[in-house]
Each structure stands twice: as C-alpha cells, then as structure tokens.
Design a protein around this motif. Structure first.
Motif, mmCIF file in Angstrom:
data_model
loop_
_atom_site.group_PDB
_atom_site.id
_atom_site.type_symbol
_atom_site.label_atom_id
_atom_site.label_comp_id
_atom_site.label_asym_id
_atom_site.label_seq_id
_atom_site.Cartn_x
_atom_site.Cartn_y
_atom_site.Cartn_z
ATOM 1 N N GLU A 92 -98.931 -63.581 3.368
ATOM 2 C CA GLU A 92 -99.773 -62.398 3.570
ATOM 3 C C GLU A 92 -99.808 -61.546 2.294
ATOM 4 O O GLU A 92 -100.866 -61.056 1.891
ATOM 5 C CB GLU A 92 -99.251 -61.572 4.746
ATOM 6 N N GLU A 93 -98.654 -61.384 1.641
ATOM 7 C CA GLU A 93 -98.613 -60.637 0.376
ATOM 8 C C GLU A 93 -99.445 -61.334 -0.696
ATOM 9 O O GLU A 93 -100.167 -60.701 -1.449
ATOM 10 C CB GLU A 93 -97.168 -60.481 -0.111
ATOM 11 N N ARG A 94 -99.362 -62.665 -0.759
ATOM 12 C CA ARG A 94 -100.146 -63.421 -1.730
ATOM 13 C C ARG A 94 -101.635 -63.243 -1.459
ATOM 14 O O ARG A 94 -102.431 -63.074 -2.370
ATOM 15 C CB ARG A 94 -99.771 -64.897 -1.694
ATOM 16 N N ARG A 95 -102.020 -63.264 -0.179
ATOM 17 C CA ARG A 95 -103.420 -63.067 0.179
ATOM 18 C C ARG A 95 -103.893 -61.671 -0.241
ATOM 19 O O ARG A 95 -104.967 -61.517 -0.815
ATOM 20 C CB ARG A 95 -103.620 -63.265 1.684
ATOM 21 N N LYS A 96 -103.063 -60.656 -0.004
ATOM 22 C CA LYS A 96 -103.414 -59.288 -0.404
ATOM 23 C C LYS A 96 -103.560 -59.185 -1.927
ATOM 24 O O LYS A 96 -104.483 -58.544 -2.423
ATOM 25 C CB LYS A 96 -102.363 -58.297 0.081
ATOM 26 N N LEU A 97 -102.628 -59.816 -2.650
ATOM 27 C CA LEU A 97 -102.713 -59.789 -4.114
ATOM 28 C C LEU A 97 -103.968 -60.495 -4.608
ATOM 29 O O LEU A 97 -104.620 -60.040 -5.554
ATOM 30 C CB LEU A 97 -101.473 -60.426 -4.738
ATOM 31 N N ASP A 98 -104.325 -61.616 -3.987
ATOM 32 C CA ASP A 98 -105.549 -62.320 -4.372
ATOM 33 C C ASP A 98 -106.775 -61.450 -4.119
ATOM 34 O O ASP A 98 -107.693 -61.401 -4.939
ATOM 35 C CB ASP A 98 -105.672 -63.644 -3.619
ATOM 36 N N GLU A 99 -106.789 -60.737 -2.981
ATOM 37 C CA GLU A 99 -107.910 -59.846 -2.689
ATOM 38 C C GLU A 99 -107.982 -58.709 -3.699
ATOM 39 O O GLU A 99 -109.068 -58.352 -4.170
ATOM 40 C CB GLU A 99 -107.783 -59.280 -1.275
ATOM 41 N N MET A 100 -106.820 -58.131 -4.045
ATOM 42 C CA MET A 100 -106.801 -57.042 -5.019
ATOM 43 C C MET A 100 -107.273 -57.541 -6.384
ATOM 44 O O MET A 100 -108.003 -56.834 -7.090
ATOM 45 C CB MET A 100 -105.397 -56.445 -5.129
ATOM 46 N N ARG A 101 -106.893 -58.750 -6.757
ATOM 47 C CA ARG A 101 -107.334 -59.291 -8.032
ATOM 48 C C ARG A 101 -108.844 -59.494 -8.036
ATOM 49 O O ARG A 101 -109.516 -59.191 -9.021
ATOM 50 C CB ARG A 101 -106.630 -60.611 -8.325
ATOM 51 N N GLU A 102 -109.391 -60.000 -6.942
ATOM 52 C CA GLU A 102 -110.840 -60.183 -6.850
ATOM 53 C C GLU A 102 -111.564 -58.837 -6.932
ATOM 54 O O GLU A 102 -112.592 -58.718 -7.608
ATOM 55 C CB GLU A 102 -111.202 -60.900 -5.551
ATOM 56 N N GLU A 103 -111.019 -57.813 -6.266
ATOM 57 C CA GLU A 103 -111.619 -56.484 -6.337
ATOM 58 C C GLU A 103 -111.579 -55.953 -7.768
ATOM 59 O O GLU A 103 -112.553 -55.368 -8.251
ATOM 60 C CB GLU A 103 -110.891 -55.521 -5.404
ATOM 61 N N PHE A 104 -110.441 -56.125 -8.441
ATOM 62 C CA PHE A 104 -110.315 -55.656 -9.818
ATOM 63 C C PHE A 104 -111.279 -56.391 -10.736
ATOM 64 O O PHE A 104 -111.912 -55.780 -11.596
ATOM 65 C CB PHE A 104 -108.881 -55.814 -10.314
ATOM 66 N N ASP A 105 -111.395 -57.710 -10.562
ATOM 67 C CA ASP A 105 -112.325 -58.482 -11.386
ATOM 68 C C ASP A 105 -113.757 -58.003 -11.197
ATOM 69 O O ASP A 105 -114.509 -57.866 -12.162
ATOM 70 C CB ASP A 105 -112.229 -59.973 -11.065
ATOM 71 N N SER A 106 -114.149 -57.722 -9.957
ATOM 72 C CA SER A 106 -115.513 -57.226 -9.735
ATOM 73 C C SER A 106 -115.678 -55.825 -10.325
ATOM 74 O O SER A 106 -116.744 -55.498 -10.859
ATOM 75 C CB SER A 106 -115.859 -57.233 -8.245
#
Length: 144
Positions: A92-106
C-alpha cells in the motif's frame, strides 16, 4: 579543474589523447572514445530514457513478484499473519509512493509547459514589437 570537465564530450586535449591511446591499445576503445566525443551530448537523454524504462520494467517485476510469489507458511500462525499484514502495508505504501511520483511528474510537466508558453509569448511579443518598429502595425498574436 575537475575530472568531469576534463572528460566532457568535446574535442579537448584529454579526450583526443584518450582516443589516440585507445586506438593504439585496442582499436574498439579508440572507436568508443570517438563515439563519445561525437555523440556524448545525446548520452544524457539516452541514459535518462534507459533508466526510466528499466525502472518501470523492474517496478512491474517487483509488483508482480510480490503478488504472485507463494508465501510458504512457517508453521507459526502469529508470525505468518504479521508477515502478511506487513507485506500488505508495504504494498500500500509503494502504491501511494507511485501515485505521488506520477502526480509530481505531471506537475513538473505542467510547469515546463507553462514556462515554454511564457517564453514563446515573450518571443512573439518581442518579434511583434521589432516588426512594428520596422514596418508599422503587425497582426496581434492570440494565445489559446
């Protein structure tokens, strides 16, 4: 002068000497150095693209490896339950980090787009002003 400045991909005395030495020692080394001198500036983008592709591939492997890997019970029910809960929490933490990274990239992409738009608008304004000074009024540029 640091070493990264000595070995930048350009025709410097150090890179020329390394190229010649490479041809003398073993011709593929000299050829590799020549390729670095000529195409070295493009290597940064290639390296970045290759790293992001590899990161995406291995992230997919990690996710699939974690989902489908059988967890053999140890015989201790309390430990097995704790291990499953911890692995679920980490996933779940990895999924949250992946989502945050995608948000930051956008967000970064949008910042770059806005900066590019601002620079383009400034260029068009300066160009319009320069033409107006030379030839009189010019058609107005409209931003979308």
């Amino acid at each position: 002068m640091n070493q990264s400045a000595l070995l930048r991909p350009d025709w410097t005395p150090a890179t020329i000497a390394l190229m010649i030495l490479g041809f003398v020692v073993f011709w593929p080394l000299g050829l590799a150095m020549l390729a670095y001198i000529i195409f070295g500036e493009r290597l940064r983008g290639f390296k970045r693209d290759a790293n992001s592709t590899a990161d995406g591939f291995f992230a997919g492997c990690r996710r699939s490896h974690g989902r489908y890997r059988p967890h053999f019970p140890t015989g201790n029910v309390a430990f097995d339950d704790w291990r499953k809960a911890e692995l679920d929490r980490l996933e779940e933490e990895r999924r949250k980090l992946d989502e945050m990274r995608e948000e930051f990239d956008s967000y970064v992409r949008e910042l770059r787009r806005a900066k590019d738009q601002e620079e383009f608008d400034r260029f068009m304004r300066d160009r319009k002003n320069a033409k107006r000074d030379d030839n009189g009024p010019v058609a107005e540029y409209q931003t979308p």
